[in-house]
Design a protein around this motif. Structure first.
Motif, PDB file in Angstrom:
ATOM      1  N   GLY A  95       2.884 -27.478  17.579  1.00  0.00           N
ATOM      2  CA  GLY A  95       1.443 -27.377  17.381  1.00  0.00           C
ATOM      3  C   GLY A  95       0.888 -28.496  16.539  1.00  0.00           C
ATOM      4  O   GLY A  95       1.441 -29.593  16.472  1.00  0.00           O
ATOM      5  N   ILE A  96      -0.229 -28.192  15.878  1.00  0.00           N
ATOM      6  CA  ILE A  96      -0.962 -29.195  15.113  1.00  0.00           C
ATOM      7  C   ILE A  96      -1.001 -28.810  13.639  1.00  0.00           C
ATOM      8  O   ILE A  96      -0.830 -27.643  13.284  1.00  0.00           O
ATOM      9  N   CYS A  97      -1.238 -29.810  12.794  1.00  0.00           N
ATOM     10  CA  CYS A  97      -1.258 -29.583  11.345  1.00  0.00           C
ATOM     11  C   CYS A  97      -2.168 -30.608  10.692  1.00  0.00           C
ATOM     12  O   CYS A  97      -2.691 -31.521  11.336  1.00  0.00           O
ATOM     13  N   ALA A  98      -2.338 -30.458   9.386  1.00  0.00           N
ATOM     14  CA  ALA A  98      -3.053 -31.446   8.584  1.00  0.00           C
ATOM     15  C   ALA A  98      -2.043 -32.243   7.772  1.00  0.00           C
ATOM     16  O   ALA A  98      -0.956 -31.745   7.452  1.00  0.00           O
ATOM     17  N   GLY A  99      -2.399 -33.474   7.453  1.00  0.00           N
ATOM     18  CA  GLY A  99      -1.503 -34.333   6.683  1.00  0.00           C
ATOM     19  C   GLY A  99      -2.126 -34.743   5.358  1.00  0.00           C
ATOM     20  O   GLY A  99      -3.355 -34.849   5.247  1.00  0.00           O
TER      21      GLY A  99
END
Length: 393
Positions: free
Chosen positions: A214-218
């Motif tokens: 999936g997607i995430c924040a960095g």
């Protein structure tokens, strides 16, 4: 799921078939209308569930339906019969037949349902169907929090099966090398939904490995847009206490297994083609790339990560997250729940999460990079699994 139905009335069978398929989807339903046909079929083939009418014609030339309860029980509960342990449900519109044979049916562990126009029988039959479903096992379970993350596998060019329900799990099957995997979509984002979904999937499918895509924040300065980060440990960044001193976090970190970490590190560091494989044949529009990126290039690495119950779109919250783990590079909403669900399960289960960075958790969040990030994370998960010996992780 294979179901045998003894029913001589077309309208009743049609209603029964429609209801079963609404529960199970592509169930294989074999219909017989005569007792003689039923007796042959029940001896020849193993079924997962048997549904019978108690009043049916005995033979092809029989003019009337008769009470065949005794013959049904003798056949189905004969120790030599292939279906001696198969669940049997008697669905009859005749109260006389069920009432007069109730003790015998009960003693033989046959559920008796009354077929009536109100449809009150449907719920009970649904429960019998779900209880009779054969246990399906997979080598790998992949959990996604969003439908777009599941779509990333299809957009990457992988053959993903049609969606179906297993209990209340939203499932799609996918083959990865010689390993069979199922992609399960959580009912919504967040730790609670992911924990429940992961636990149910482990119970339902008995995997050796469970993972997330999936997607995430960095975190600025530690992760770039479209980086793919594999969380080698994860904690919950919003667990703790609010007091007069402000937020006081309690950090409990769950690491992936040491052997799996070593295997993943070897895959992403030592295999020269790994990063290029992630980007190979990925189609995208120019505006899907970050401004500073001239061509699509994958940075895949292991890093500590954190999860929280709410979407982060605030610089102050990002600072709190940064303070909790000096080396952490990403944060998101689910991985800690999956790690904890797998860690606490009585069976030995390996786990990891690979997510692609789409923003920095600040006020300017958007979905510009979501499609491409979902593809990259899906390919990373797929290629890691393909290279792993899942049963030896």
């Amino acid at each position: 799921m294979d179901i045998l139905v003894l029913e001589d009335t077309d309208s009743k069978f049609n209603e029964l078939e429609l209801h079963i398929k609404s529960i199970l989807g592509a169930a294989s339903i074999t219909r017989v209308a005569l007792l003689s046909e039923f007796l042959r079929m029940v001896e020849r083939q193993k079924f997962d569930l048997i549904v019978v009418d108690l009043l049916v014609p005995r033979f092809k030339d029989s003019k009337e339906a008769e009470d065949v309860t005794a013959e049904l029980l003798e056949a189905c509960r004969d120790g030599a019969c292939k279906n001696s342990r198969t669940k049997v449900v008697a669905l009859t519109a005749s109260d006389d037949a069920s009432d007069s044979n109730y003790k015998e049916l009960n003693a033989a562990d046959v559920a008796v349902l009354t077929f009536d126009p109100s449809g009150r029988w449907k719920y009970s039959l649904e429960q019998q169907c779900l209880l009779s479903m054969p246990k399906k096992t997979f080598d790998v379970v992949i959990v996604c929090a969003l439908p777009k993350e599941v779509q990333g596998f299809a957009n990457a060019g992988y053959q993903v099966g049609n969606a179906y329900l297993h209990g209340n799990l939203d499932c799609r099957e996918i083959s990865i090398g010689d390993q069979q995997a199922v992609i399960v979509t959580a009912s919504r984002m967040g730790l609670v939904s992911c924990a429940i979904t992961a636990t149910q999937a482990i119970e339902a499918f008995s995997p050796s490995l469970i993972c997330m895509s999936g997607i995430c924040a960095g975190i600025k300065g530690k992760a770039k847009l479209l980086d793919i980060a594999i969380a080698d440990s994860c904690h919950q960044h919003d667990f703790g206490k609010w007091s007069v001193n402000g937020y006081e976090p309690e950090v409990y970190s769950v690491p992936i297994k040491a052997k799996l970490r070593a295997q993943l590190k070897k895959i992403i560091d030592d295999e020269q083609d790994f990063a290029s494989t992630i980007c190979d044949k990925v189609e995208f529009e120019k505006d899907e790339l970050p401004d500073e990126m001239k061509r699509l290039a994958a940075n895949v690495y292991l890093t500590p990560a954190s999860s929280g119950s709410a979407v982060v779109a605030d610089d102050k919250m990002v600072e709190i997250i940064k303070e909790q783990q000096r080396k952490g590079a990403i944060f998101e909403m689910e991985s800690f729940a999956l790690y904890e669900a797998a860690r606490l399960h009585p069976r030995e289960i390996s786990f990891f999460s690979a997510k692609a960075v789409v923003d920095d958790g600040g006020p300017s969040k958007g979905d510009k990079f979501h499609r491409l990030a979902c593809i990259l994370s899906a390919k990373t998960v797929y290629e890691c699994i393909r290279r792993l010996n899942v049963n030896a992780t």
